[in-house]
Structures are given as structure tokens and as C-alpha cells.
Design a protein around this motif. Structure first.
Motif, PDB file in Angstrom:
ATOM      1  N   HIS A 245       4.246   9.526   1.892  1.00 20.68           N
ATOM      2  CA  HIS A 245       2.848   9.358   1.522  1.00 20.68           C
ATOM      3  C   HIS A 245       1.968  10.180   2.452  1.00 20.68           C
TER       4      HIS A 245
ATOM      5  N   ILE B  50      -2.394  11.249   3.469  1.00 23.50           N
ATOM      6  CA  ILE B  50      -3.841  11.109   3.354  1.00 23.50           C
ATOM      7  C   ILE B  50      -4.380  12.527   3.280  1.00 23.50           C
TER       8      ILE B  50
ATOM      9  N   LYS C  73      -5.571   8.806  -0.787  1.00 27.01           N
ATOM     10  CA  LYS C  73      -4.216   8.317  -0.540  1.00 27.01           C
ATOM     11  C   LYS C  73      -3.347   8.665  -1.731  1.00 27.01           C
ATOM     12  N   THR C  74      -2.161   9.248  -1.427  1.00 24.14           N
ATOM     13  CA  THR C  74      -1.292   9.707  -2.503  1.00 24.14           C
ATOM     14  C   THR C  74       0.126   9.932  -1.995  1.00 24.14           C
TER      15      THR C  74
ATOM     16  N   ILE D 217       1.416   9.942   6.430  1.00 24.62           N
ATOM     17  CA  ILE D 217       1.336   8.515   6.760  1.00 24.62           C
ATOM     18  C   ILE D 217       2.692   8.153   7.355  1.00 24.62           C
TER      19      ILE D 217
ATOM     20  N   TYR E 272       1.174  -1.944   0.291  1.00 26.87           N
ATOM     21  CA  TYR E 272       0.179  -0.905   0.043  1.00 26.87           C
ATOM     22  C   TYR E 272       0.850   0.400  -0.383  1.00 26.87           C
TER      23      TYR E 272
ATOM     24  N   ILE F  78       0.510   2.560  -3.896  1.00 26.27           N
ATOM     25  CA  ILE F  78       0.256   3.996  -4.047  1.00 26.27           C
ATOM     26  C   ILE F  78       1.265   4.589  -5.036  1.00 26.27           C
TER      27      ILE F  78
END
Length: 106
Positions: free
Chosen positions: A5, A7, A61-62, A90, A97, A101
Motif C-alpha cells: 500500500h 500514500i 491511500k491506495t 505504508i 484499514y 483499501i
């Protein structure tokens, strides 16, 4: 292998442009979330001079695998000649969480 992940930080000229970019990315399911932070003062080199500008910061966020698609989409929606599109890894996060995502993005 676990999903990685990221940002992504993007500056925009104003809130309207930031919302346009965020909505375009959300509708394409390229990001799970966008935070829009007003009142960012940026100082930078541009065309051989130090510039200064009030901007808006997008915090997205992805998944790492979507970065190139996000970058292309942002460039198509952004007014800047050279928009800031920077990804940060990340390293760790709430499992719930991070799973959200994954479920929210393509």
C-alpha cells in the motif's frame, strides 16, 4: 504475496481542482480515500526562480500496483505542467484499514 500500500501526495491550485482530481480517482476505483488539506504554503524552484504559492494538498491511500494508472489520470485532470505526484510506502497499518483499501480499489 501481501498487497503493498502507498500514500500519494499531490498538490493542486485550489480546493475545486483537488476535489475534481479526488472524485475522478475515486470514480475510477484507483484510490480508497482522499484527504484534502487547505492552506498549504509551497516554496519551490520553477523556471530558474524561487516561487511561492498557496496550494491544497491531496493525501491519497491506495495500492502500489495502481500508481502508474493514478499518475496518468492525475496528469489528465491537473492544471499544472508538472504536477507533484509522489508515493510513500505504508510500512505498517491496521489490518482492517489495509483490507478496506484493497476492497475499495480495483
Amino acid at each position: 504475496m501481501k498487497t503493498q500500500h502507498i500514500i500519494i501526495l499531490i498538490t493542486a491550485k485550489d480546493k475545486k481542482e483537488a476535489e475534481k482530481i479526488a472524485k475522478g480517482l475515486l470514480e475510477a476505483k484507483l484510490i480508497a480515500c482522499a484527504n484534502i488539506i487547505n492552506g498549504v504554503q509551497s516554496l519551490f524552484w520553477w523556471q530558474g526562480k524561487i516561487g511561492s504559492s498557496k496550494e491544497v494538498l491531496l493525501v491519497l491511500k491506495t495500492k502500489k500496483t495502481l500508481f502508474n494508472k493514478i499518475s496518468s489520470k492525475v496528469k489528465s485532470l491537473h492544471s499544472y505542467q508538472t504536477p507533484e505526484i509522489i508515493a510513500l510506502s505504508i510500512l505498517n497499518g491496521s489490518e482492517d484499514y489495509l483490507n478496506w483499501i484493497d476492497a475499495s480499489c480495483k
